[in-house]
Design an enzyme around this catalytic site. Sequence first.
Site, mmCIF file in Angstrom:
data_model
loop_
_atom_site.group_PDB
_atom_site.id
_atom_site.type_symbol
_atom_site.label_atom_id
_atom_site.label_comp_id
_atom_site.label_asym_id
_atom_site.label_seq_id
_atom_site.Cartn_x
_atom_site.Cartn_y
_atom_site.Cartn_z
ATOM 1 N N HIS A 1 -0.067 -16.915 -1.117
ATOM 2 C CA HIS A 1 -0.136 -16.983 0.788
ATOM 3 C C HIS A 1 -0.203 -18.450 1.595
ATOM 4 O O HIS A 1 -0.250 -19.856 1.049
ATOM 5 C CB HIS A 1 -1.310 -16.284 1.217
ATOM 6 C CG HIS A 1 -1.125 -16.427 2.754
ATOM 7 N ND1 HIS A 1 -0.068 -15.921 3.372
ATOM 8 C CD2 HIS A 1 -1.514 -16.593 3.982
ATOM 9 C CE1 HIS A 1 0.456 -15.718 4.751
ATOM 10 N NE2 HIS A 1 -0.789 -16.115 5.136
ATOM 11 N N ASN B 1 4.350 -19.577 7.979
ATOM 12 C CA ASN B 1 3.950 -17.912 7.901
ATOM 13 C C ASN B 1 3.909 -16.793 8.676
ATOM 14 O O ASN B 1 4.488 -16.599 9.248
ATOM 15 C CB ASN B 1 2.291 -18.318 8.236
ATOM 16 C CG ASN B 1 1.408 -17.355 8.494
ATOM 17 O OD1 ASN B 1 1.551 -15.862 7.868
ATOM 18 N ND2 ASN B 1 0.263 -17.752 8.140
ATOM 19 N N CYS C 1 -2.658 -10.877 6.458
ATOM 20 C CA CYS C 1 -1.804 -12.011 5.691
ATOM 21 C C CYS C 1 -1.631 -11.099 4.228
ATOM 22 O O CYS C 1 -1.407 -11.812 3.368
ATOM 23 C CB CYS C 1 -1.970 -13.168 5.329
ATOM 24 S SG CYS C 1 -2.016 -13.825 7.926
HETATM 25 O O1 UT7 Z 1 -1.855 -16.653 7.893
HETATM 26 C C1 UT7 Z 1 -3.519 -16.896 8.310
HETATM 27 C C2 UT7 Z 1 -3.590 -17.171 8.805
HETATM 28 N N1 UT7 Z 1 -3.772 -18.706 9.361
HETATM 29 C C3 UT7 Z 1 -4.127 -19.743 8.554
HETATM 30 O O2 UT7 Z 1 -4.884 -19.279 8.041
HETATM 31 C C4 UT7 Z 1 -4.393 -21.178 9.404
HETATM 32 C C5 UT7 Z 1 -5.248 -21.970 9.538
HETATM 33 N N2 UT7 Z 1 -5.830 -22.858 10.317
HETATM 34 C C6 UT7 Z 1 -4.503 -23.960 9.940
HETATM 35 O O3 UT7 Z 1 -3.491 -23.424 9.951
HETATM 36 C C7 UT7 Z 1 -4.847 -25.251 10.359
HETATM 37 O O4 UT7 Z 1 -6.384 -25.151 11.563
HETATM 38 C C8 UT7 Z 1 -3.552 -25.745 12.263
HETATM 39 C C9 UT7 Z 1 -2.296 -25.738 12.046
HETATM 40 C C10 UT7 Z 1 -3.851 -24.401 13.301
HETATM 41 C C11 UT7 Z 1 -4.275 -26.741 13.344
HETATM 42 O O5 UT7 Z 1 -4.726 -27.380 12.964
HETATM 43 P P1 UT7 Z 1 -5.701 -28.681 12.291
HETATM 44 O O6 UT7 Z 1 -5.835 -29.326 12.191
HETATM 45 O O7 UT7 Z 1 -7.384 -27.912 12.554
HETATM 46 O O8 UT7 Z 1 -5.413 -28.726 14.333
HETATM 47 P P2 UT7 Z 1 -6.725 -28.764 15.202
HETATM 48 O O9 UT7 Z 1 -7.065 -26.815 15.377
HETATM 49 O O10 UT7 Z 1 -8.646 -29.224 14.679
HETATM 50 O O11 UT7 Z 1 -6.154 -29.631 16.522
HETATM 51 C C12 UT7 Z 1 -6.031 -30.255 16.592
HETATM 52 C C13 UT7 Z 1 -5.662 -31.588 18.058
HETATM 53 C C14 UT7 Z 1 -5.861 -30.639 19.373
HETATM 54 O O12 UT7 Z 1 -5.595 -31.724 20.487
HETATM 55 P P3 UT7 Z 1 -7.389 -32.274 20.457
HETATM 56 O O13 UT7 Z 1 -7.858 -31.354 20.955
HETATM 57 O O14 UT7 Z 1 -7.950 -32.943 19.429
HETATM 58 O O15 UT7 Z 1 -7.254 -33.425 21.629
HETATM 59 C C15 UT7 Z 1 -5.294 -29.696 19.047
HETATM 60 O O16 UT7 Z 1 -4.955 -29.022 20.873
HETATM 61 O O17 UT7 Z 1 -4.254 -30.760 17.747
HETATM 62 C C16 UT7 Z 1 -3.728 -30.576 18.434
HETATM 63 N N3 UT7 Z 1 -2.851 -29.143 18.246
HETATM 64 C C17 UT7 Z 1 -1.306 -29.974 18.500
HETATM 65 N N4 UT7 Z 1 -0.591 -30.955 18.877
HETATM 66 C C18 UT7 Z 1 0.739 -31.266 18.937
HETATM 67 C C19 UT7 Z 1 -2.956 -28.074 18.392
HETATM 68 N N5 UT7 Z 1 -1.763 -27.821 18.322
HETATM 69 C C20 UT7 Z 1 -0.522 -28.541 18.295
HETATM 70 C C21 UT7 Z 1 0.647 -28.899 18.269
HETATM 71 N N6 UT7 Z 1 1.371 -30.041 18.680
HETATM 72 N N7 UT7 Z 1 1.489 -28.198 17.861
#
Ligand code: UT7
Length: 370
Positions: free
Chosen positions: A297, A327, A118
Site C-alpha cells: 500500500h 495515497n 485502505c
Molecule cells: O493509508 C493508511 C493511512 N495513512 C498512513 O499510513 C499515514 C501514516 N502517517 C504518515 O505517513 C506520517 O505520520 C505523516 C506524513 C502523516 C506525517 O509525518 P510525520 O513525520 O509523522 O509528521 P508529524 O505529524 O509528526 O508532524 C511534524 C511537524 C508538526 O509540526 P511541529 O508540531 O513539529 O511544529 C506538524 O504540524 O510537521 C508539521 N506538519 C506539516 N508541516 C508542513 C504536518 N503536516 C505538515 C505539512 N506541511 N503538510
Amino acid sequence: MGCAIIGCGKALPALEVANDDLTALVDTSDEWITTRTGIKTRRICVDETNVDLAEAAARRALGWESGDYNERRVEPEEIDLIVYSTATPDVMVPTCAALLRRRLGLVNAAAFDMNAACTGFIYGLTVAESMMAASAAGASGAPGRNPVRRALVVGAERLTRITNWLDRNTCVLFGDGAGAAVVEWDPARAGILSTYIRNDDDDTNALTCPTAFDAPQPFDTQGVKVDAMKKADPGLARIDEEVGVTEAVQEGRPRQTLYMHGQKVFKFAVEALNHAVEEVLDRAGLTIDDVSFIVPHQANERIIKYAAKKMKLPLDRFQVSIAHRGNSSSACIPMTLSDAYDEGRIKPGDKVILVGFGGGFTSGAVLFEA
Ligand code: UT7
C-alpha cells in the site's frame, strides 16, 4: 491454489496537482511533503466519478483496452462476480459494483461493494479467491453455491472528496484513482498461494471519517413526533463521541472528512505490514528469499523504507509508485500492481506479495505466483 491473476489495469483522473499548488491552501512546502512522504503530485477528480475511474481500469484489466497486463481478452459474460472495494462510493444504492456491471454488460456477475479502508483490495481479493475455491470444491462434490470461475476485483476511490483541504496534516497525502484485476480459477496454475486478513482495534481513533446521513427523522424515543424532524439526529452525536470527533465537529470542522493522527497510524502501519508479510509466507511454507517482489500500500514512502529495512531487503524489491499519485486508499495496491506489470518487473513464475494496512485498523496480504 488455482486462482490466477490474468489481467490488471489502472485509471487516474486528468487533473494533476503539485505540492507547490497546495501552498495556496495550507501552510506547507514541496520540501516538507517530499521529504516526509515521497509525494510530488497527486491526481484529483473534478468531473470524473468513482465509477468512471473503475470502468476505465476494468476495461484495461479485461483486455478491452490495452492494459498494464493481459493474458487474454475476457468476454463480458465470462465474469461471475464483481467485488468492488471503496470507502468513497458515488452512491450507496445502487452499489458502485451494480453501476459498473451495467456499464460493462457483465450480465452473469453477482456484484457488491465492500469497505475495508485502505486494505480493501486485499480483502476483496481474499473474498473472491475464497468464493472461487468453494465453488471449485462444490463442482466436484457438493454444489449449492454460485459458480464463480472468474471475478473482477476493483479498488476505486475519490478520496479527495472526503479530504479536508484546510488541514495540512492530511490534505497533502491523498489522491484519487482506480485499479482492477481479473482473476480466473485454473486448477493447472498455482495462482494465489496464501492470503491473510486481520483487524486490530484502533483504540485511540487514529484514523476516522464519520459519515453524515442527514435525512430528517420524525421520531423520538416515544414514537412518531413531527417536530423531531427539526432536531439533530441524537444517534449522530453518540457516533461522533465513539469515533472521537465531537470536539472538532463542534468547532465547525466538517464531519465527513478524514481525521488522522499520522504518527499513530505510521507506527501501526510499519508493524502491520511486516506481520502480514510474515503470515502469508508462513501460510505458503515459503521464506522471503522465495519472493521476487512486494507490492505494498502506498501511504508514505518512509513506511515502505522502514518495512524494507526491517525485512533486510533492498528497496528495489518493492514497487514504490507514490510520487505522482499520493495515497488513494484501496486503489493503491491494484494500481501499483499494474505499474509493476507495466514496467516489466513481474515475470511468469515470480512469487509476489501484495500487502496493505489502513483504517479500522485493517491489514492483510496476498501471496501469488504470476
Ligand atoms: O493509508 C493508511 C493511512 N495513512 C498512513 O499510513 C499515514 C501514516 N502517517 C504518515 O505517513 C506520517 O505520520 C505523516 C506524513 C502523516 C506525517 O509525518 P510525520 O513525520 O509523522 O509528521 P508529524 O505529524 O509528526 O508532524 C511534524 C511537524 C508538526 O509540526 P511541529 O508540531 O513539529 O511544529 C506538524 O504540524 O510537521 C508539521 N506538519 C506539516 N508541516 C508542513 C504536518 N503536516 C505538515 C505539512 N506541511 N503538510
